[in-house]
Design a protein around this motif. Sequence first.
Motif, mmCIF file in Angstrom:
data_model
loop_
_atom_site.group_PDB
_atom_site.id
_atom_site.type_symbol
_atom_site.label_atom_id
_atom_site.label_comp_id
_atom_site.label_asym_id
_atom_site.label_seq_id
_atom_site.Cartn_x
_atom_site.Cartn_y
_atom_site.Cartn_z
ATOM 1 N N HIS A 127 -12.161 0.659 9.856
ATOM 2 C CA HIS A 127 -12.717 -0.658 9.504
ATOM 3 C C HIS A 127 -12.123 -1.723 10.416
ATOM 4 O O HIS A 127 -11.085 -1.502 11.030
ATOM 5 N N HIS A 171 -7.171 6.351 5.037
ATOM 6 C CA HIS A 171 -7.843 5.048 5.005
ATOM 7 C C HIS A 171 -8.892 5.015 6.112
ATOM 8 O O HIS A 171 -8.561 5.137 7.290
ATOM 9 N N TYR A 212 0.502 5.476 0.606
ATOM 10 C CA TYR A 212 -0.293 6.658 0.960
ATOM 11 C C TYR A 212 0.519 7.853 0.522
ATOM 12 O O TYR A 212 1.563 8.141 1.124
ATOM 13 N N ARG A 229 3.862 7.364 2.594
ATOM 14 C CA ARG A 229 3.898 6.321 3.621
ATOM 15 C C ARG A 229 3.604 4.993 2.926
ATOM 16 O O ARG A 229 2.674 4.903 2.119
ATOM 17 N N PHE A 241 -2.774 -10.678 4.657
ATOM 18 C CA PHE A 241 -4.121 -10.870 5.181
ATOM 19 C C PHE A 241 -4.406 -12.365 5.188
ATOM 20 O O PHE A 241 -4.702 -12.947 4.144
ATOM 21 N N LEU A 251 1.076 -6.677 9.720
ATOM 22 C CA LEU A 251 1.316 -5.359 9.103
ATOM 23 C C LEU A 251 2.721 -4.844 9.378
ATOM 24 O O LEU A 251 3.218 -4.962 10.505
ATOM 25 N N LEU A 291 0.849 -1.195 0.000
ATOM 26 C CA LEU A 291 0.000 0.000 0.000
ATOM 27 C C LEU A 291 0.884 1.245 0.000
ATOM 28 O O LEU A 291 1.941 1.247 0.642
ATOM 29 N N VAL A 319 -6.310 4.876 9.146
ATOM 30 C CA VAL A 319 -5.043 5.594 8.955
ATOM 31 C C VAL A 319 -5.385 7.072 8.760
ATOM 32 O O VAL A 319 -6.246 7.409 7.939
ATOM 33 N N HIS A 346 -9.552 -0.081 13.243
ATOM 34 C CA HIS A 346 -8.403 0.799 12.971
ATOM 35 C C HIS A 346 -8.656 1.668 11.744
ATOM 36 O O HIS A 346 -9.586 1.420 10.970
ATOM 37 N N ASP A 363 -10.713 -5.694 9.913
ATOM 38 C CA ASP A 363 -10.300 -6.494 8.758
ATOM 39 C C ASP A 363 -11.253 -7.675 8.590
ATOM 40 O O ASP A 363 -11.800 -8.207 9.545
ATOM 41 N N LEU A 393 -1.253 5.010 11.525
ATOM 42 C CA LEU A 393 -2.249 4.005 11.923
ATOM 43 C C LEU A 393 -2.739 4.275 13.341
ATOM 44 O O LEU A 393 -1.953 4.516 14.249
ATOM 45 N N SER A 403 2.929 0.782 3.413
ATOM 46 C CA SER A 403 2.760 -0.327 4.334
ATOM 47 C C SER A 403 2.555 -1.589 3.519
ATOM 48 O O SER A 403 2.253 -1.527 2.320
HETATM 49 O O1 AKG Z 1 -1.634 0.958 6.163
HETATM 50 C C1 AKG Z 1 -1.900 0.561 7.281
HETATM 51 O O2 AKG Z 1 -1.161 0.778 8.248
HETATM 52 C C2 AKG Z 1 -3.176 -0.198 7.541
HETATM 53 C C3 AKG Z 1 -3.743 -0.904 6.358
HETATM 54 C C4 AKG Z 1 -5.017 -1.616 6.677
HETATM 55 O O3 AKG Z 1 -5.609 -1.441 7.699
HETATM 56 C C5 AKG Z 1 -5.588 -2.566 5.708
HETATM 57 O O4 AKG Z 1 -5.139 -2.595 4.555
HETATM 58 O O5 AKG Z 1 -6.514 -3.307 6.077
#
Ligand code: AKG
Length: 344
Positions: free
Chosen positions: A205, A202, A190, A275, A281, A214, A188, A264, A262, A207, A221, A277
């Motif tokens: 939500h 973000h 940002y 940023r 999953f 992560l 990901l 972001v 959580h 997961d 976050l 990440s």
């Molecule tokens: O980028 C992050 O730190 C969190 C990403 C996240 O929560 C997700 O992709 O489900």
Amino acid sequence: MFDIEFAHPMRIPLAGLARLDPGALQLLEEAATQDGVFYLDPHMQDGSMPDPTRQDRAACLELANDLLKSSAYDLLQYDIDEVGRYKLDGYKPMGRNAGVTEKALDWFEAFLISHDQMCNDALDEQRISYPEAIESRRRFLKSHIDSFHQMGQVILQSLSVICHLDADESFCQRHRQNLQSISAFGVLRYPALDKESTHLCHGAHTDVGSITFLSTTDYGLQFQEPTSEAWRLIEPRDELLLVNIGDSLRFMSNMRFRSSLHRVVPFPRKANKDRYSWAYFMRPNYDAEFRDSEGKLWKSIEWHTAKYSVFRAPLSEQQASSILTGKKGYVGLWSRSREEDMES
Ligand SMILES: O=C(O)CCC(=O)C(=O)O
Ligand SMILES: [Fe+2]
């Protein structure tokens, strides 16, 4: 000084869990039942498992850069909503989901690679041919995903012991590597924000799957403490993995485990650079069954599909059910004014 409150997730050693060490199991039980989030120390002294925080960190960052430097036009040839049936592979552009404020859309891009495409040879789904940045790293990605899956199995085994599950009911049995799985690895990005940015980060939500591992390059976050409902920042830690419990495991444990809520958000003075990440999953096999908090029976793939249609829906629709955050009517919006207070 900023008035920013940090979360203090427990730090749990993978080595202790692998030995079913009572102290490590107790920490895991507390983390899973109270917060649904913890830091995992993946280091195994005997080297029995690859340690994905070390050299792999640099490799994942390089992959993210290499992959996401292509134009949006090129990346959209792999649009995640078009490539497969279940949004497990491909590119999600910025702005496809609702965001963290009322008017904002999300502002991160992501590329997902499913577990099965990389690691499951006996697969019904059509083989995807990925961009060169992925094709040229197939060996790395396969072993990276495999090692996350092994770590996930150690955690699931420990959680099964905590729940006194018999071997045939074990959570591991519902995450078998040779059966079709909806697990996926994702990178990901940002992009840097400025004060005028309308679209942001973000949205809140939980997961969809069982366990999310992560890693990230920077602050942003936040997780919501279940009892106080206060949002707390999570400190990025290079040497540890952050683990979130997701909906599927919450449901499979009959709500004993929490799924972490959580989001972001922009971090004061840090939002001026990109940023990154990356996440694994870990999700159940397609046909694994569970009941949600209202007693409704779902196959894992059905829950996944329902959750993704809520991710893609406008805020008003997200608010109408509890699917997004576990709380009906609550979408966890962030307020910019509070952030500006913090900057003054
Ligand atoms: O980028 C992050 O730190 C969190 C990403 C996240 O929560 C997700 O992709 O489900
Ligand atoms: Fe998440």
